[in-house]
Structures are given as structure tokens and as C-alpha cells.
Design an enzyme around this catalytic site. Sequence first.
Site, mmCIF file in Angstrom:
data_model
loop_
_atom_site.group_PDB
_atom_site.id
_atom_site.type_symbol
_atom_site.label_atom_id
_atom_site.label_comp_id
_atom_site.label_asym_id
_atom_site.label_seq_id
_atom_site.Cartn_x
_atom_site.Cartn_y
_atom_site.Cartn_z
ATOM 1 N N TYR A 76 33.409 -15.518 1.400
ATOM 2 C CA TYR A 76 33.504 -14.128 1.869
ATOM 3 C C TYR A 76 33.046 -14.090 3.327
ATOM 4 O O TYR A 76 32.062 -14.746 3.684
ATOM 5 C CB TYR A 76 32.605 -13.235 1.002
ATOM 6 C CG TYR A 76 32.944 -11.763 1.079
ATOM 7 C CD1 TYR A 76 34.121 -11.283 0.532
ATOM 8 C CD2 TYR A 76 32.086 -10.861 1.703
ATOM 9 C CE1 TYR A 76 34.446 -9.934 0.593
ATOM 10 C CE2 TYR A 76 32.387 -9.503 1.766
ATOM 11 C CZ TYR A 76 33.572 -9.050 1.207
ATOM 12 O OH TYR A 76 33.888 -7.716 1.269
ATOM 13 N N ASN A 170 32.528 0.963 -3.653
ATOM 14 C CA ASN A 170 33.850 1.340 -4.174
ATOM 15 C C ASN A 170 34.247 2.797 -3.881
ATOM 16 O O ASN A 170 35.362 3.023 -3.390
ATOM 17 C CB ASN A 170 33.931 1.024 -5.672
ATOM 18 C CG ASN A 170 33.781 -0.479 -5.908
ATOM 19 O OD1 ASN A 170 34.213 -1.264 -5.087
ATOM 20 N ND2 ASN A 170 33.163 -0.870 -7.002
ATOM 21 N N ASN A 196 42.841 0.228 -12.791
ATOM 22 C CA ASN A 196 41.670 0.329 -13.672
ATOM 23 C C ASN A 196 40.431 -0.318 -13.054
ATOM 24 O O ASN A 196 39.376 -0.354 -13.669
ATOM 25 C CB ASN A 196 41.957 -0.326 -15.028
ATOM 26 C CG ASN A 196 42.274 -1.797 -14.892
ATOM 27 O OD1 ASN A 196 42.891 -2.204 -13.913
ATOM 28 N ND2 ASN A 196 41.861 -2.602 -15.846
ATOM 29 N N VAL A 199 37.383 0.516 -7.859
ATOM 30 C CA VAL A 199 37.950 1.253 -6.719
ATOM 31 C C VAL A 199 39.097 2.127 -7.209
ATOM 32 O O VAL A 199 39.199 3.302 -6.851
ATOM 33 C CB VAL A 199 38.461 0.288 -5.618
ATOM 34 C CG1 VAL A 199 39.113 1.085 -4.490
ATOM 35 C CG2 VAL A 199 37.333 -0.561 -5.070
ATOM 36 N N ARG A 219 47.712 -4.137 -15.495
ATOM 37 C CA ARG A 219 48.281 -5.241 -16.274
ATOM 38 C C ARG A 219 48.417 -4.825 -17.739
ATOM 39 O O ARG A 219 47.587 -4.063 -18.259
ATOM 40 C CB ARG A 219 47.360 -6.463 -16.205
ATOM 41 C CG ARG A 219 47.443 -7.142 -14.874
ATOM 42 C CD ARG A 219 46.962 -8.549 -14.944
ATOM 43 N NE ARG A 219 45.508 -8.673 -14.983
ATOM 44 C CZ ARG A 219 44.880 -9.821 -14.833
ATOM 45 N NH1 ARG A 219 45.560 -10.941 -14.672
ATOM 46 N NH2 ARG A 219 43.565 -9.868 -14.853
ATOM 47 N N ARG A 221 48.110 -5.263 -21.709
ATOM 48 C CA ARG A 221 47.091 -5.819 -22.610
ATOM 49 C C ARG A 221 47.343 -5.220 -23.983
ATOM 50 O O ARG A 221 48.037 -4.190 -24.094
ATOM 51 C CB ARG A 221 45.684 -5.482 -22.122
ATOM 52 C CG ARG A 221 45.395 -3.981 -22.165
ATOM 53 C CD ARG A 221 44.296 -3.590 -21.213
ATOM 54 N NE ARG A 221 44.720 -3.736 -19.828
ATOM 55 C CZ ARG A 221 43.942 -4.209 -18.848
ATOM 56 N NH1 ARG A 221 42.694 -4.528 -19.075
ATOM 57 N NH2 ARG A 221 44.398 -4.318 -17.624
ATOM 58 N N TRP A 317 38.669 -2.676 5.170
ATOM 59 C CA TRP A 317 37.415 -3.308 4.747
ATOM 60 C C TRP A 317 36.278 -2.318 5.006
ATOM 61 O O TRP A 317 36.034 -1.933 6.147
ATOM 62 C CB TRP A 317 37.183 -4.608 5.537
ATOM 63 C CG TRP A 317 36.094 -5.468 4.988
ATOM 64 C CD1 TRP A 317 35.626 -5.519 3.714
ATOM 65 C CD2 TRP A 317 35.341 -6.441 5.726
ATOM 66 N NE1 TRP A 317 34.640 -6.464 3.592
ATOM 67 C CE2 TRP A 317 34.444 -7.045 4.806
ATOM 68 C CE3 TRP A 317 35.339 -6.876 7.053
ATOM 69 C CZ2 TRP A 317 33.543 -8.045 5.192
ATOM 70 C CZ3 TRP A 317 34.445 -7.871 7.428
ATOM 71 C CH2 TRP A 317 33.570 -8.448 6.509
HETATM 72 N N1 LIG Z 1 38.146 -4.054 1.241
HETATM 73 C C1 LIG Z 1 37.070 -3.409 0.807
HETATM 74 O O1 LIG Z 1 36.317 -2.785 1.551
HETATM 75 C C2 LIG Z 1 36.764 -3.474 -0.655
HETATM 76 C C3 LIG Z 1 35.783 -2.652 -1.211
HETATM 77 C C4 LIG Z 1 35.570 -2.702 -2.591
HETATM 78 C C5 LIG Z 1 36.295 -3.597 -3.362
HETATM 79 N N2 LIG Z 1 37.200 -4.404 -2.762
HETATM 80 C C6 LIG Z 1 38.026 -5.351 -3.515
HETATM 81 O O2 LIG Z 1 38.779 -4.593 -4.417
HETATM 82 C C7 LIG Z 1 39.046 -5.387 -5.557
HETATM 83 C C8 LIG Z 1 38.603 -4.604 -6.782
HETATM 84 O O3 LIG Z 1 37.190 -4.474 -6.742
HETATM 85 P P1 LIG Z 1 36.429 -3.683 -7.910
HETATM 86 O O4 LIG Z 1 34.965 -3.796 -7.733
HETATM 87 O O5 LIG Z 1 37.035 -2.351 -8.028
HETATM 88 O O6 LIG Z 1 36.901 -4.612 -9.128
HETATM 89 P P2 LIG Z 1 36.675 -4.553 -10.686
HETATM 90 O O7 LIG Z 1 36.205 -3.210 -11.106
HETATM 91 O O8 LIG Z 1 35.900 -5.756 -11.060
HETATM 92 O O9 LIG Z 1 38.185 -4.722 -11.223
HETATM 93 C C9 LIG Z 1 38.948 -5.858 -10.955
HETATM 94 C C10 LIG Z 1 40.406 -5.470 -11.040
HETATM 95 O O10 LIG Z 1 41.205 -6.572 -10.653
HETATM 96 C C11 LIG Z 1 42.229 -6.756 -11.638
HETATM 97 N N3 LIG Z 1 42.594 -8.162 -11.678
HETATM 98 C C12 LIG Z 1 41.779 -9.226 -11.833
HETATM 99 N N4 LIG Z 1 42.493 -10.363 -11.790
HETATM 100 C C13 LIG Z 1 43.788 -10.001 -11.606
HETATM 101 C C14 LIG Z 1 45.013 -10.723 -11.478
HETATM 102 N N5 LIG Z 1 45.040 -12.051 -11.533
HETATM 103 N N6 LIG Z 1 46.151 -10.007 -11.319
HETATM 104 C C15 LIG Z 1 46.137 -8.660 -11.266
HETATM 105 N N7 LIG Z 1 45.009 -7.927 -11.369
HETATM 106 C C16 LIG Z 1 43.854 -8.595 -11.533
HETATM 107 C C17 LIG Z 1 41.596 -6.291 -12.929
HETATM 108 O O11 LIG Z 1 42.612 -6.007 -13.840
HETATM 109 P P3 LIG Z 1 42.471 -6.392 -15.404
HETATM 110 O O12 LIG Z 1 41.627 -5.303 -16.020
HETATM 111 O O13 LIG Z 1 43.875 -6.373 -15.855
HETATM 112 O O14 LIG Z 1 41.816 -7.750 -15.475
HETATM 113 C C18 LIG Z 1 40.864 -5.047 -12.428
HETATM 114 O O15 LIG Z 1 41.768 -3.977 -12.281
HETATM 115 C C19 LIG Z 1 38.316 -6.705 -5.359
HETATM 116 O O16 LIG Z 1 39.221 -7.624 -4.780
HETATM 117 C C20 LIG Z 1 37.256 -6.342 -4.359
HETATM 118 O O17 LIG Z 1 36.799 -7.448 -3.621
HETATM 119 C C21 LIG Z 1 37.459 -4.359 -1.437
#
Ligand SMILES: NC(=O)c1ccc[n+]([C@@H]2O[C@H](COP(=O)([O-])OP(=O)(O)OC[C@H]3O[C@@H](n4cnc5c(N)ncnc54)[C@H](OP(=O)(O)O)[C@@H]3O)[C@@H](O)[C@H]2O)c1
Length: 390
Positions: A76, A170, A196, A199, A219, A221, A317
Site C-alpha cells: 500500500y 469508508n 455490498n 463503501v 457477486r 452467491r 483516494w
Molecule cells: N480509494 C479510497 O480512498 C478507498 C477508501 C476506502 C476503501 N477503499 C477500497 O475500497 C474497496 C472496498 O473496501 P471496503 O472496506 O468497503 O471493503 P469490504 O467491506 O471488506 O468489502 C469488500 C468488497 O469487495 C468485494 N470483493 C472481494 N473480492 C472480490 C473479487 N475478487 N471480485 C469482485 N468483488 C470482490 C466483496 O464482494 P463479496 O461480498 O462478493 O466477496 C465486497 O463487496 C477496497 O479495495 C478498499 O481498499 C478505497
Amino acid sequence: MFSLRRPPAHRLSRLFATSAARSGRAVVYAVNGDPATVLRVRSVPALPPPPAGTLNLQVLLAPINPADLNVVEGVYPSKPRADDAVHLPTHSVSDPLDTGTVWVGGNEGVARVSAVGPGVSGLGVGDWVILTRPQAGTWAAERAVAAADVARVPDAEALTEAQAATLTVNPPTAYNMLSEFIDLAPGDWVVQNGANSAVGQAVIQIAKARGLNTLNLVRHRPEIDELKQRLHALGATQVLTYDELADKSVRDKIKAWTGSKAIRLGLNCVGGKDTALMARLLGADAHLVSYGAMAKQPLSLPTSLFIFKNLKSHGFWQTRWYSMKSAEERAQLMQTLVNLIKENKLDTPAHEVLTISAAQTDEEATEKLQEAMVAMSEGRYGKKLLLKIE
Ligand SMILES: NC(=O)c1ccc[n+]([C@@H]2O[C@H](COP(=O)([O-])OP(=O)(O)OC[C@H]3O[C@@H](n4cnc5c(N)ncnc54)[C@H](OP(=O)(O)O)[C@@H]3O)[C@@H](O)[C@H]2O)c1
């Protein structure tokens, strides 16, 4: 990967005192690598009274976000500062990762001020705060921090620990992506994948509060109907799986839903071919905002979307947003989000608390944590995991 540098010795004693009394635990790593392998739960000595300009904090709850695991993996861009490392008495000669100099994991979380150093104004014992400096380490029972590195949580009495602990990553990402790229009016449509995710759930709720419609992609399920129902209950206008989207006949259904109104904002945290399918739903002059890459596949978009539809593709970001904004602007965003929570328009996603209890030995707690890391990497949680360290 052994990419982390050693901290200057003078900082080590400030962050964790050398007193023999154990005050609690921290989830730490000595080297970058697979979280299920390199993370350890370690007992840490009691904090001394805070010196001038600093505070002692009792961390109440801290999420384990996908990006936190990327930090542990060493992939990261935002990394802990070298002088955030802590030195603990070497613990076990049989553990090759037990080097004594370690980093505390975690970026987000809510803490209670437990002691205030001389010269600190505007903060008192009992206040709830969040750490504003990235990667300062929240996976601990206690932390000593500069008063300048925290912000008080507004209206904390109205929030649960989980709401406050998940306030700074988020929800602001969702809020800013909905407002920084295009002006949307009530009735406009937004499409997002990973709907889901934490974010994604914040996007659904904040969009609903603004009168926006959301088309949400997830996705497939076995319990897809249950998931669709949960997202509808949060305020999702429509929910489809990527498989349903791949069927061309769904386009007519979407046109009927939107009344053929162009979708002008797409939010992507997945990447890969499903995102190309999603981008095809966007109308002319739309914005595709990528903020995550959960599928670990490159983003590959049809060139025709850029030529004929004038698609604009951006990254977002939240860390960069914070670094570009003043303390007042950051505080204003936090207040806006707290107001939404108080109005019952925004809530923490479904979550599970992983408690590291005082009754467990470090080894028992490490084993439990590593099992959780394996479950997370295999996608077996399906809920946000929050860490409570006693
Ligand atoms: N850029 C920014 O400022 C920022 C800020 C916050 C978060 N993020 C990023 O946003 C993303 C989500 O974060 P979060 O905390 O909201 O995550 P989270 O609640 O842990 O959820 C993860 C999500 O990713 C999906 N996922 C995982 N593996 C996958 C795959 N191979 N193909 C398709 N979908 C997949 C999951 O779907 P399933 O339920 O189907 O497994 C779920 O919807 C992460 O990449 C995180 O690093 C970025």
C-alpha cells in the site's frame, strides 16, 4: 519482504514505556508479508504519563479494512512512519518474526482520551477522538500520540463505538465520490460495483439521503436474494449480479428502471471485465471513478466509450483528499457524516467484533487473530471485522 526501517531509539520509549507492567496488547508485525503469517498479538508495557503536547489514548474499537491488510503486506502506498515503530522485549527465540522492533497495525478507529499531557488544550479525559495521521497504528489497547494527530469526534454521545470507529475511511470516500466529480440532482442515477462493500453500503445510504437512485452490482452467491433484500432495506434502488448484467436482455430492464435517463456516475472498487460491462451502462459525458481493485485485475475499458461517449475515468483516494484539505474542511466533512448518522440516514455496515481478551495468552490471541485473517482472505466473513483489544 523486509522493507520497514528501524525507528530512532529515542522514539521507542515514548510510544510504549519500558515499565514491566503490562497495560494491554497490540496487534503488531515485524516484517511485511501475508497478514495471516506475520501478525502477532503482543503484550505491551504500561504507558507513562503523557509528556507535553501529547495524549494517552485507550483505543475502543478499530476496523480491519482491506487497505490495512495491504499495508501489512507492504503493497500500500501509505506506510507507517519509521518513528511509529515500537520496541518490545524479544519474546520468543523460536519465532523468527519476533524481532522486538515492530509496527502496530491499523489506520482507523475510535479512542478515548485517558490522560492529557501539559500544554494540551481543547481535549480532556473521556473525549472520543480519531487519529488523523495515516497509519499511526490503531490495533492496540492503548497508544501515546501527539495531540496534533487527533481530532475530537463531534457529538460522540450520539454515536455507538462502531459508528465512530468506522467514520473516517469508508463514509467520507462514499460522500466525496458522490459529490466531487459531477453535480447530481435528485432523481439522477449512480451505478456501482462491490455494492455490498462497506463503501458501497455508504454510497447507497448517502445517495438515498440525497434523493439519488442507485443501480448496485454484486457477486452472485447462494443467498443472493437475502443480500438483495438487505441492500434494498438500506435504500438501494436496484440490485443486479454481474452474471445478470452479462445477459444483454437486462439492458431493456435497466432502461425501464431509469426511464432511459443517462447514468452519469459509475463507482468501481473491483476492476476486471465486470467493470467494463458496468462502464457500458454509462451515458454520454459520464464519470467512472475507481477507488479499489478487489478483483486484482487491471481495469480494461472499451476505447469506444472514450471516443463516442466522452467517458472520463478517474481515481479517488480518501487519503489524498485529507492531505489536500484544511483541518476545518476535514472537521466539516466529519460533522456532515455524524449528522447523517444522527438522522438515521447512515449506519455502520453489518459487522462482527473480534475481541482479544485479557484472559488469553499472546499465543492464544495470535492464533485466533491469524484464523480470522485466513477467513478474511477467503472471503468467509462477509461482514466488516472490528477489533477490540482488552
Ligand atoms: N480509494 C479510497 O480512498 C478507498 C477508501 C476506502 C476503501 N477503499 C477500497 O475500497 C474497496 C472496498 O473496501 P471496503 O472496506 O468497503 O471493503 P469490504 O467491506 O471488506 O468489502 C469488500 C468488497 O469487495 C468485494 N470483493 C472481494 N473480492 C472480490 C473479487 N475478487 N471480485 C469482485 N468483488 C470482490 C466483496 O464482494 P463479496 O461480498 O462478493 O466477496 C465486497 O463487496 C477496497 O479495495 C478498499 O481498499 C478505497
